[in-house]
Every structure is written in C-alpha cells, then in structure tokens.
Motif scaffolding. Structure first.
Motif, PDB file in Angstrom:
ATOM      1  N   LEU B   2       0.851  -1.194   0.000  1.00 46.56           N
ATOM      2  CA  LEU B   2       0.000   0.000   0.000  1.00 46.56           C
ATOM      3  C   LEU B   2       0.889   1.247   0.000  1.00 46.56           C
ATOM      4  O   LEU B   2       1.864   1.330   0.749  1.00 46.56           O
ATOM      5  CB  LEU B   2      -0.899  -0.012   1.233  1.00 46.56           C
ATOM      6  N   LYS B   3       0.539   2.213  -0.835  1.00 46.37           N
ATOM      7  CA  LYS B   3       1.363   3.404  -1.004  1.00 46.37           C
ATOM      8  C   LYS B   3       0.898   4.547  -0.105  1.00 46.37           C
ATOM      9  O   LYS B   3      -0.286   4.666   0.192  1.00 46.37           O
ATOM     10  CB  LYS B   3       1.304   3.870  -2.473  1.00 46.37           C
ATOM     11  N   ARG B   5      -0.168   8.252   0.226  1.00 51.46           N
ATOM     12  CA  ARG B   5      -0.851   9.097  -0.764  1.00 51.46           C
ATOM     13  C   ARG B   5      -0.468  10.568  -0.622  1.00 51.46           C
ATOM     14  O   ARG B   5      -0.328  11.065   0.491  1.00 51.46           O
ATOM     15  CB  ARG B   5      -2.375   8.991  -0.573  1.00 51.46           C
ATOM     16  N   ASP B  45      -2.548  11.532  -5.960  1.00 55.43           N
ATOM     17  CA  ASP B  45      -3.237  10.260  -5.705  1.00 55.43           C
ATOM     18  C   ASP B  45      -4.715  10.463  -5.444  1.00 55.43           C
ATOM     19  O   ASP B  45      -5.506   9.517  -5.535  1.00 55.43           O
ATOM     20  CB  ASP B  45      -2.591   9.561  -4.508  1.00 55.43           C
ATOM     21  N   GLU B  46      -5.065  11.663  -5.085  1.00 56.72           N
ATOM     22  CA  GLU B  46      -6.456  12.047  -4.846  1.00 56.72           C
ATOM     23  C   GLU B  46      -6.511  13.547  -4.997  1.00 56.72           C
ATOM     24  O   GLU B  46      -5.475  14.216  -4.930  1.00 56.72           O
ATOM     25  CB  GLU B  46      -6.876  11.727  -3.395  1.00 56.72           C
ATOM     26  N   PRO B 197      -7.325   5.134   8.257  1.00 52.47           N
ATOM     27  CA  PRO B 197      -6.259   5.966   7.697  1.00 52.47           C
ATOM     28  C   PRO B 197      -6.280   7.416   8.191  1.00 52.47           C
ATOM     29  O   PRO B 197      -7.330   7.998   8.447  1.00 52.47           O
ATOM     30  CB  PRO B 197      -6.538   5.910   6.187  1.00 52.47           C
ATOM     31  N   LEU B 198      -5.067   7.948   8.330  1.00 47.82           N
ATOM     32  CA  LEU B 198      -4.863   9.318   8.812  1.00 47.82           C
ATOM     33  C   LEU B 198      -4.245  10.166   7.703  1.00 47.82           C
ATOM     34  O   LEU B 198      -3.203   9.809   7.150  1.00 47.82           O
ATOM     35  CB  LEU B 198      -3.927   9.284  10.028  1.00 47.82           C
ATOM     36  N   ASP B 220      -0.946   8.121   6.772  1.00 46.54           N
ATOM     37  CA  ASP B 220      -1.171   7.297   5.578  1.00 46.54           C
ATOM     38  C   ASP B 220      -1.223   8.146   4.318  1.00 46.54           C
ATOM     39  O   ASP B 220      -1.021   7.663   3.217  1.00 46.54           O
ATOM     40  CB  ASP B 220      -2.490   6.540   5.728  1.00 46.54           C
ATOM     41  N   VAL B 249       5.510   4.813  -2.734  1.00 48.60           N
ATOM     42  CA  VAL B 249       4.562   5.743  -3.351  1.00 48.60           C
ATOM     43  C   VAL B 249       4.208   5.224  -4.735  1.00 48.60           C
ATOM     44  O   VAL B 249       4.891   4.353  -5.273  1.00 48.60           O
ATOM     45  CB  VAL B 249       5.146   7.165  -3.492  1.00 48.60           C
ATOM     46  N   ARG B 250       3.158   5.801  -5.292  1.00 44.56           N
ATOM     47  CA  ARG B 250       2.738   5.424  -6.646  1.00 44.56           C
ATOM     48  C   ARG B 250       3.451   6.352  -7.621  1.00 44.56           C
ATOM     49  O   ARG B 250       3.261   7.566  -7.586  1.00 44.56           O
ATOM     50  CB  ARG B 250       1.223   5.600  -6.766  1.00 44.56           C
ATOM     51  N   LEU B 251       4.314   5.796  -8.467  1.00 42.67           N
ATOM     52  CA  LEU B 251       5.031   6.649  -9.425  1.00 42.67           C
ATOM     53  C   LEU B 251       4.505   6.432 -10.834  1.00 42.67           C
ATOM     54  O   LEU B 251       3.978   5.393 -11.148  1.00 42.67           O
ATOM     55  CB  LEU B 251       6.512   6.354  -9.386  1.00 42.67           C
TER      56      LEU B 251
END
Lengths: 209, 251
Positions: B2-3, B5, B45-46, B197-198, B220, B249-251
């Motif tokens: 899990l990345k 965000r 990511d969002e 998640p925080l 998170d 992280v999501r790259l």
C-alpha cells in the motif's frame, strides 16, 4: 456494432464516476457505445454489457438488488443464459461469490466459487484504502491489466475456490485476488474507474469484449 | 504494498479556485476542473476540494464543478466545507465526489457520522478535524478554526472512529501556513489511536516535511496546498524523494 452498456443502479455506489469512466474509456478507444445507468431490469435485455458497481456492506448490496422486482433473475439470465460480458466492481464483484462472512453469513450469486472473508488486521489497518499494486497470475484472461497501482477501498476479500479464476493478486497482509474472471464474468476488487489511465485500460478491455 | 498518498487541496469559492496553481498557463487558471486535471496528470493520488462558499447558491455551483471534474479526472475526489446533512452528502456523491469530509456538522451532531457511514459506507466519510495546542493538549476547533469546542483531540478521534468515520483529515492550526513542517507529535499520537487511515495536514514547507509526516508521523496520506500551487515543490519531486527514502509511493 454499437455497444449498449448498462450500469445497474440498485442504490449503491458512485454511479456517476463509473458512468464517466466508461464513457471516457469508450471515447479513448473509439468504440461506439451507449452507457446508461438504470434500475429497470428489462433494460438488461438489449444490453451487450452489464456493470455491477457496489459500495458498503455485502448484505445491503444484495438486499438492494433483491428489492427491485425481477432484477436478480434478469442478472442471472444475462450471465448464465445470454452469457454476455458482465463486470463487477468492488462489492459488485464480491456478490459473484457463493457466500460472504461479512456480518453473518450471506448468500451470493455463486457465479464464481469461493467465499468473501475479512482481511487480517494484525499488522495492517482496515479498510485497505489507497493505491496498491497487482501481480498478474493468469495471463490467459481477455482482461490484460498493467502491473501497476490501482485504487482499493475494502475490508473483505474474495477467497476464490479455484485458482484458475484469479487473474491478478494484491498483497495486503495476505495475497488476495484483485481481478477475477470466469467465462463471461469479470470483476475487480479495486476501483478501475478511480485508478487513472491503468484503470481506464481495464475498462477498455471489457468494453472490447 | 500500500502506497502513501499525496493529496493536493484546492479552495473553491463560487465555482472558482481561490488559492490554486498560479505557475502554469492553464487556459483558465481559476477553473477547478482544469486544476484538478493538471494535478491528476502530474502524480496526485487524490484531489481534495474545500468549498469555502458562504451561500446556498454557491453550493449548487460546487455540485456542477464536481460533475465536470468527474468527467475528466479518474482518481478519488473528496469534497469538504459546509457539509451539514445526509442530503448534502448524497448530492455531493451523486455529482461525482467519492468522499465527503465533515467537520463542524460532526461536532454539532456526532450522530451524523454514524448515519452517513451506515447510509453510504464508511469509505466515503472523512472526518476533518482542526486542532490547536493549548497547554499540553490539543483542542478541537470548529467553524474554520474560529471556535474552541473544548473537546480534547484524542478523545474526539476515538469517538469519530467508533462512530464509523472512514478516514481522518487532521489539520494542525498551529502549523497551518507556517511552512515549518507537520506537527509530528500530534500525528504520532493520533496514529497510535487510529485504526483507520490518517491524512496529515498543515505546515508543509519543504520536501523533507513529507518524509517526516509519513515516517515519523506515520500518516497514511499527506495533504498540502500552497507548496504545490506555487510550484515550490511538484508532486513528482515529493514522490521521488519519498521513494528514495524507502517510503512506498505510486510513481
């Protein structure tokens, strides 16, 4: 041939995002498609593809479908008799299972063998929320996902009875199926409609079926 | 795996971005849809919209912003600011938001968290909390941070989690706008309490702060506004830095 894709509205999920993503995916791949949201079971008769979204609890979703007269029968007819492409998202996919252990024991459609179980929460937070990667474990499915990150939000997973129904897996505490496929039935545990370009690619794959 | 965000936040008033990107030649730089699209294409990511509108008419404008954004942006979209009722939540979700964040309304009536999460699923209910340190404890403030509710932050965290919140967006008012970094003590203590998640918010000024928030604060997700809007740091720079420091992280 024009594709007629119906997103089933049974009171669950963010239907507008799902619809927009299917419109975007069909535009990107120049597919002539009509994407409608409907709670009318008869609309399934002339649909080429059906999408079942789903958010919240398994039981609530199943009840939502059962509340619409004729919906469950029409869905089963579409999948089993017409055998046209069917796509489930998140809890929409979980409904394919034989049963779910979420808050009791509830029966699913039984289209793909297995049980919905809770993810372990010893070392990880629940829900599993955010971007996580997938690993393709069966490259023979018509759905050809990129091994990339996708957006997940869930606490339960599909424990598939048959390994050959698992297209891709994701690790969160344990390895669980993140894409499943059996015959004309396809499903993702993550939200392809919220997973950027790689998510739209999966939707394109499905529309092309 | 899990990345972590990275979430840019845009303040929107009457359908226009008030505090937003001002470094690129967007066709219409005040258009929230364009800005959201830009961030989505550049590693966000969002996306978080904060509606700072005052009137009801302006709220309807926000719904049309959400509708247009949902046609262009295919990552999760959160909207907050002035969410008071189940109807507000429903309208936002129907317009294309994936999550709503509730702040003052939850303080006024905590049951709204329970009702909303039962109604729509906890995954779409973010509880936003603004806290300020008073003595040795952090106190929850409402109405854009103007009113001290005299509720202690950690007891409030536990309460909203038990009521069914899906995520917490925690803003340190002491740090907000200071650029000296997240309040790491606050984050670390909150992480211990939370199973959900925080999202850390308030205080980011440089790239190391993101690392601290994720690594020391155990958040998170990391939310920032001005450092991104003014191009002081790009989201991709943050992600590459985190990756280099062994944070996924999501790259």
């Amino acid at each position: 041939m024009k594709k007629k894709i119906t997103i089933v509205d049974y009171g669950s999920g963010n239907l507008l995002s799902a619809q927009q993503s299917f419109i975007k995916a069909s535009n990107l791949s120049n597919i002539d498609a009509e994407i409608q949201i409907s709670n009318d079971p008869t609309k399934l008769d002339n649909s080429t593809h059906v999408v079942l979204p789903g958010q919240g609890a398994f039981k609530t979703c199943m009840e939502g479908i059962k509340k619409i007269p004729g919906m469950q029968d029409r869905l089963c007819e579409f999948v089993k008799i017409k055998q046209r492409p069917f796509f489930g998202i998140c809890v929409g996919m979980q409904l394919f299972a034989d049963n779910s252990e979420e808050n009791g024991n509830h029966q699913g459609f039984g289209w793909i063998g297995g049980t919905i179980k809770k993810l372990p929460s010893l070392e990880t937070k629940l829900p599993h929320m955010g971007w996580n990667n997938i690993k393709v474990v069966n490259a023979n499915s018509p759905i050809k996902p990129e091994e990339n990150d996708y957006y997940f939000v869930h606490s339960y997973f599909f424990d598939c009875a048959n390994r050959e129904n698992v297209v891709a897996e994701t690790k969160y505490g344990i390895n669980f199926p993140s894409i499943v496929n059996k015959e004309n039935v396809y499903g993702c545990q993550f939200h392809p409609e919220k997973s950027s370009a790689q998510g739209l690619n999966i939707i394109k794959n499905f529309i092309n079926l | 795996m899990l990345k972590k965000r990275i979430i840019p936040c845009l303040d929107v008033k009457d359908g226009r971005v008030v505090k937003g990107i001002n470094f690129i030649d967007l066709v219409d730089a005040g258009d929230p849809v364009e800005q959201a699209k830009f961030y989505s294409e550049n590693g966000a990511d969002e996306i978080c919209f904060l509606d700072i509108s005052a009137s009801l008419e302006e709220r309807d404008t926000m719904l049309s912003v959400l509708k247009k954004t949902a046609q262009e942006v295919f990552i999760p979209l959160t909207v907050g600011g002035g969410i008071k009722s189940i109807k507000n939540i429903k309208d936002s979700l129907m317009a294309g938001a994936d999550k709503v964040s509730i702040n003052s309304a939850a303080i006024k009536n905590p049951e709204i968290i329970k009702n909303a999460s039962e109604h729509f699923g906890s995954q779409c209910i973010v509880v936003a909390i603004d806290v300020k340190k008073t003595g040795s404890s952090w106190m929850v403030h409402s109405h854009g941070g103007t009113i001290n509710t005299n509720i202690e932050a950690f007891s409030w965290l536990e309460k909203v989690q038990n009521l069914g919140a899906g995520e917490i967006l925690l803003t340190s008012m002491d740090r907000d706008g200071t650029k000296i970094g997240f309040d790491l003590d606050l984050l670390r203590e909150s992480s211990k309490i939370l199973d959900i998640p925080l999202i850390a918010s308030g205080g980011v000024g440089k790239i190391d702060h993101f690392f601290e928030g994720a690594h020391i604060g155990q958040a998170d997700a990391l939310l920032a506004a001005s450092v991104f809007h003014f191009n002081e740091i790009s989201i991709m720079q943050v992600k590459e830095f985190l990756k280099k420091n062994n944070i996924e992280v999501r790259l």
